[in-house]
Design a protein around this motif. Structure first.
Motif, PDB file in Angstrom:
ATOM      1  N   ASP A  87      -7.229  14.333  -4.103  1.00 54.99           N
ATOM      2  CA  ASP A  87      -7.820  15.544  -3.219  1.00 54.99           C
ATOM      3  C   ASP A  87      -6.091  15.406  -3.206  1.00 54.99           C
ATOM      4  OD1 ASP A  87      -6.384  13.718  -1.479  1.00 54.99           O
ATOM      5  OD2 ASP A  87      -8.013  14.201   0.182  1.00 54.99           O
ATOM      6  N   GLY A  88      -5.528  15.314  -3.586  1.00 55.52           N
ATOM      7  CA  GLY A  88      -3.648  15.373  -3.042  1.00 55.52           C
ATOM      8  C   GLY A  88      -2.927  14.866  -2.172  1.00 55.52           C
ATOM      9  N   THR A  89      -3.696  14.663  -0.934  1.00 54.95           N
ATOM     10  CA  THR A  89      -3.410  13.726   0.435  1.00 54.95           C
ATOM     11  C   THR A  89      -2.557  12.430   0.564  1.00 54.95           C
ATOM     12  OG1 THR A  89      -5.893  13.425   0.961  1.00 54.95           O
ATOM     13  CG2 THR A  89      -4.969  15.862   1.607  1.00 54.95           C
ATOM     14  N   ALA A  90      -3.018  11.607  -0.261  1.00 52.11           N
ATOM     15  CA  ALA A  90      -2.366  10.242  -0.359  1.00 52.11           C
ATOM     16  C   ALA A  90      -1.525  10.148  -1.584  1.00 52.11           C
ATOM     17  CB  ALA A  90      -4.108   9.507   0.138  1.00 52.11           C
ATOM     18  N   ALA A  91      -0.989   9.533  -1.273  1.00 49.94           N
ATOM     19  CA  ALA A  91      -0.208   7.973  -2.117  1.00 49.94           C
ATOM     20  C   ALA A  91      -0.384   6.573  -2.299  1.00 49.94           C
ATOM     21  CB  ALA A  91       1.042   8.525  -2.389  1.00 49.94           C
ATOM     22  N   ALA A  92      -0.433   6.172  -3.201  1.00 50.90           N
ATOM     23  CA  ALA A  92      -0.648   4.256  -3.424  1.00 50.90           C
ATOM     24  C   ALA A  92      -0.130   3.913  -3.694  1.00 50.90           C
ATOM     25  CB  ALA A  92      -2.238   3.887  -3.702  1.00 50.90           C
ATOM     26  N   ARG A  93       1.000   2.661  -3.443  1.00 51.48           N
ATOM     27  CA  ARG A  93       2.593   2.895  -3.002  1.00 51.48           C
ATOM     28  C   ARG A  93       1.922   1.022  -4.385  1.00 51.48           C
ATOM     29  NH1 ARG A  93       6.466  -1.300  -2.208  1.00 51.48           N
ATOM     30  NH2 ARG A  93       8.637  -0.607  -2.809  1.00 51.48           N
ATOM     31  N   ILE A  94       2.184   0.520  -5.060  1.00 50.12           N
ATOM     32  CA  ILE A  94       1.763  -0.924  -5.713  1.00 50.12           C
ATOM     33  C   ILE A  94       2.924  -1.303  -6.255  1.00 50.12           C
ATOM     34  CG2 ILE A  94       0.535  -1.991  -6.969  1.00 50.12           C
ATOM     35  CD1 ILE A  94      -1.564  -0.111  -7.194  1.00 50.12           C
ATOM     36  N   SER A  95       2.828  -2.673  -6.085  1.00 44.51           N
ATOM     37  CA  SER A  95       4.176  -3.402  -5.925  1.00 44.51           C
ATOM     38  C   SER A  95       3.058  -4.543  -6.288  1.00 44.51           C
ATOM     39  CB  SER A  95       5.378  -4.237  -4.805  1.00 44.51           C
ATOM     40  OG  SER A  95       6.517  -4.267  -5.375  1.00 44.51           O
ATOM     41  N   PRO A  96       3.286  -4.888  -7.602  1.00 49.09           N
ATOM     42  CA  PRO A  96       3.161  -6.209  -8.331  1.00 49.09           C
ATOM     43  C   PRO A  96       3.773  -7.739  -7.429  1.00 49.09           C
ATOM     44  CG  PRO A  96       3.927  -5.274 -10.053  1.00 49.09           C
ATOM     45  CD  PRO A  96       4.638  -4.733  -8.831  1.00 49.09           C
ATOM     46  N   PHE A  97       5.004  -7.740  -6.511  1.00 47.87           N
ATOM     47  CA  PHE A  97       6.319  -8.529  -6.311  1.00 47.87           C
ATOM     48  C   PHE A  97       6.656  -7.440  -5.611  1.00 47.87           C
ATOM     49  CE2 PHE A  97      10.195 -10.178  -5.902  1.00 47.87           C
ATOM     50  CZ  PHE A  97      10.078 -11.713  -5.427  1.00 47.87           C
ATOM     51  N   ASP A  98       6.448  -7.967  -3.967  1.00 46.64           N
ATOM     52  CA  ASP A  98       7.728  -7.313  -3.228  1.00 46.64           C
ATOM     53  C   ASP A  98       7.427  -8.042  -1.565  1.00 46.64           C
ATOM     54  OD1 ASP A  98       9.021  -5.829  -1.175  1.00 46.64           O
ATOM     55  OD2 ASP A  98       7.760  -3.820  -1.572  1.00 46.64           O
ATOM     56  N   PRO A  99       8.351  -9.045  -1.396  1.00 48.66           N
ATOM     57  CA  PRO A  99       8.000  -9.541  -0.339  1.00 48.66           C
ATOM     58  C   PRO A  99       8.232  -8.888   0.904  1.00 48.66           C
ATOM     59  CG  PRO A  99       9.506 -10.259  -1.960  1.00 48.66           C
ATOM     60  CD  PRO A  99       9.442  -9.220  -2.406  1.00 48.66           C
ATOM     61  N   THR A 100       9.326  -7.729   0.679  1.00 45.20           N
ATOM     62  CA  THR A 100       9.749  -6.982   2.350  1.00 45.20           C
ATOM     63  C   THR A 100       8.393  -5.454   2.748  1.00 45.20           C
ATOM     64  OG1 THR A 100      10.162  -4.656   0.848  1.00 45.20           O
ATOM     65  CG2 THR A 100      11.789  -6.472   1.383  1.00 45.20           C
ATOM     66  N   GLY A 101       7.749  -5.910   1.274  1.00 50.89           N
ATOM     67  CA  GLY A 101       6.346  -5.235   2.236  1.00 50.89           C
ATOM     68  C   GLY A 101       6.033  -5.112   3.374  1.00 50.89           C
ATOM     69  N   PRO A 102       5.369  -6.005   3.906  1.00 52.94           N
ATOM     70  CA  PRO A 102       4.820  -6.440   5.234  1.00 52.94           C
ATOM     71  C   PRO A 102       6.067  -5.887   6.632  1.00 52.94           C
ATOM     72  CG  PRO A 102       4.354  -8.929   4.528  1.00 52.94           C
ATOM     73  CD  PRO A 102       5.165  -7.519   3.343  1.00 52.94           C
ATOM     74  N   TYR A 103       7.086  -6.242   6.337  1.00 58.02           N
ATOM     75  CA  TYR A 103       8.365  -5.907   7.149  1.00 58.02           C
ATOM     76  C   TYR A 103       8.653  -3.985   6.589  1.00 58.02           C
ATOM     77  CZ  TYR A 103       9.039 -10.201   7.253  1.00 58.02           C
ATOM     78  OH  TYR A 103       9.636 -11.952   7.118  1.00 58.02           O
ATOM     79  N   THR A 104       8.076  -3.401   5.650  1.00 61.56           N
ATOM     80  CA  THR A 104       8.214  -1.967   5.611  1.00 61.56           C
ATOM     81  C   THR A 104       6.426  -1.270   6.416  1.00 61.56           C
ATOM     82  OG1 THR A 104       9.225  -2.338   3.196  1.00 61.56           O
ATOM     83  CG2 THR A 104       7.577  -0.075   4.189  1.00 61.56           C
ATOM     84  N   ALA A 105       5.129  -2.127   6.551  1.00 59.32           N
ATOM     85  CA  ALA A 105       3.889  -1.222   6.912  1.00 59.32           C
ATOM     86  C   ALA A 105       4.851  -1.522   8.242  1.00 59.32           C
ATOM     87  CB  ALA A 105       3.209  -2.614   6.572  1.00 59.32           C
ATOM     88  N   ALA A 106       4.626  -2.554   8.841  1.00 54.81           N
ATOM     89  CA  ALA A 106       5.641  -3.067  10.462  1.00 54.81           C
ATOM     90  C   ALA A 106       5.852  -1.593  10.621  1.00 54.81           C
ATOM     91  CB  ALA A 106       6.041  -4.215  10.222  1.00 54.81           C
ATOM     92  N   LEU A 107       7.173  -1.082  10.427  1.00 54.63           N
ATOM     93  CA  LEU A 107       8.491  -0.300  10.713  1.00 54.63           C
ATOM     94  C   LEU A 107       7.478   0.721  10.481  1.00 54.63           C
ATOM     95  CD1 LEU A 107      10.784   1.220  11.032  1.00 54.63           C
ATOM     96  CD2 LEU A 107      11.006   0.901   8.510  1.00 54.63           C
ATOM     97  N   TYR A 108       5.980   1.455   9.112  1.00 52.52           N
ATOM     98  CA  TYR A 108       5.830   2.801   9.409  1.00 52.52           C
ATOM     99  C   TYR A 108       4.995   2.361  10.902  1.00 52.52           C
ATOM    100  CZ  TYR A 108       7.527   3.463   4.639  1.00 52.52           C
ATOM    101  OH  TYR A 108       8.406   3.717   3.158  1.00 52.52           O
ATOM    102  N   ARG A 109       4.138   1.399  11.385  1.00 48.84           N
ATOM    103  CA  ARG A 109       3.456   1.324  12.373  1.00 48.84           C
ATOM    104  C   ARG A 109       4.558   1.264  13.533  1.00 48.84           C
ATOM    105  NH1 ARG A 109      -0.117  -2.989   9.322  1.00 48.84           N
ATOM    106  NH2 ARG A 109      -1.772  -1.787   8.471  1.00 48.84           N
ATOM    107  N   GLU A 110       5.061   0.817  13.923  1.00 52.23           N
ATOM    108  CA  GLU A 110       5.538   1.161  14.813  1.00 52.23           C
ATOM    109  C   GLU A 110       6.939   1.993  16.011  1.00 52.23           C
ATOM    110  OE1 GLU A 110       7.874  -2.721  15.765  1.00 52.23           O
ATOM    111  OE2 GLU A 110       6.241  -4.216  14.715  1.00 52.23           O
ATOM    112  N   ALA A 111       7.633   3.028  14.701  1.00 49.53           N
ATOM    113  CA  ALA A 111       8.245   4.163  14.245  1.00 49.53           C
ATOM    114  C   ALA A 111       6.771   5.216  14.042  1.00 49.53           C
ATOM    115  CB  ALA A 111       8.716   3.954  13.725  1.00 49.53           C
ATOM    116  N   ALA A 112       6.245   4.674  14.383  1.00 48.10           N
ATOM    117  CA  ALA A 112       4.655   6.158  14.337  1.00 48.10           C
ATOM    118  C   ALA A 112       4.455   7.266  15.099  1.00 48.10           C
ATOM    119  CB  ALA A 112       3.426   5.570  13.890  1.00 48.10           C
TER     120      ALA A 112
END
Ligand code: ADP
Ligand code: MG
Length: 235
Positions: free
Chosen positions: A54-79
């Motif tokens: 439907d064009g409204t969402a993106a999925a970012r898929i990384s095979p190896f990303d140790p920083t992913g949980p920090y990025t998710a925390a940033l997106y939530r805490e700075a929402a």
């Protein structure tokens, strides 16, 4: 949206997540979304992105990303600042990969992106709340991750939401040059510092920006890490 529901509970996102099992690795996640009609829409050094039907969402898929949980925390805490992508869901993938389901974003012209990064680096008043969260979460990443880079001021990480606002995405990254040089020269150090289930697919990152991988480089690195892993189990 029904009253009281978070975006990740609305049905398109719930359906996308239901496709991806708890044990999925990056390949399973990508295959599931492709089979459901998602389409490839971008790649960087660490991750590829797919767009929802439907064009409204993106999925970012990384095979190896140790920083992913920090990025998710940033997106939530700075929402509340609306200056980061809206995150619908975050899931660690088997083997150390990372899946972020977020709002669809458009690229912006380079000068506009550079100005936004400049505002962040000088903590301009209009981004002060955002910068406070960025600094807090980045400090934690620097403390907790064996290889963590500085903030990524790549202009392609500043993008625009469908509502027109500017957001900054993908600010954190593992210190790739140092980590990958060490994996090639001293795999025992990487093996000692990052548990195997967190780096199983480290030779599968796309390297679309600073690559490409040289012929044979991935196989050699994988073999070096496997040999180092074998030394720890027999030691
Ligand atoms: N929310 C999004 N909407 C649209 N495209 C995206 C989105 N997130 C990422 N992309 C695309 O995927 C590419 C890689 O994503 P990014 O998070 O920057 O990963 P990397 O760590 O590899 O730089 C981006 O440059 C962009 O083209
Ligand atoms: Mg990026």
């Amino acid at each position: 949206m029904l009253h009281g529901m978070t975006p990740e509970e609305t049905s398109p996102n719930r359906e996308a997540l239901a496709l991806i099992g708890q044990q999925a690795d990056h390949r399973d996640a990508e295959q599931s979304l492709l089979a459901a009609g998602w389409t490839p829409c971008g790649a960087g050094d660490w991750a590829t992105a797919l767009r929802s039907p439907d064009g409204t969402a993106a999925a970012r898929i990384s095979p190896f990303d140790p920083t992913g949980p920090y990025t998710a925390a940033l997106y939530r805490e700075a929402a509340h600042t609306r200056q980061v992508p809206e995150l619908f869901a975050h899931q660690r993938l088997t083997g150390g990969g990372d899946l972020q389901l977020m709002e669809w974003l458009h690229p912006v012209p380079q000068p506009e992106a550079a100005a936004f990064h400049q505002a962040i680096s000088t903590r301009s008043p209009e981004v002060a709340d955002l910068v406070d969260v960025i600094r807090r979460v980045h400090a934690l990443a620097l403390e907790e991750l064996p290889w963590c880079g500085p903030l990524d001021d790549n202009p392609s990480n500043v993008m625009r939401g469908a509502d027109g606002r500017l957001v900054v995405a993908d600010l954190f990254y593992a210190d790739g040059p140092s980590l990958y040089a060490t994996a090639a020269k001293d795999p025992d150090l990487v093996v000692a510092r990052i548990p195997e289930p967190e780096r199983r697919f480290m030779t599968e990152i796309p390297l679309a920006a600073s690559g490409p991988w040289q012929p044979g480089e991935q196989d050699a690195m994988r073999a070096g890490l496997a040999a180092a892993d074998a030394r720890t189990t027999t030691a």
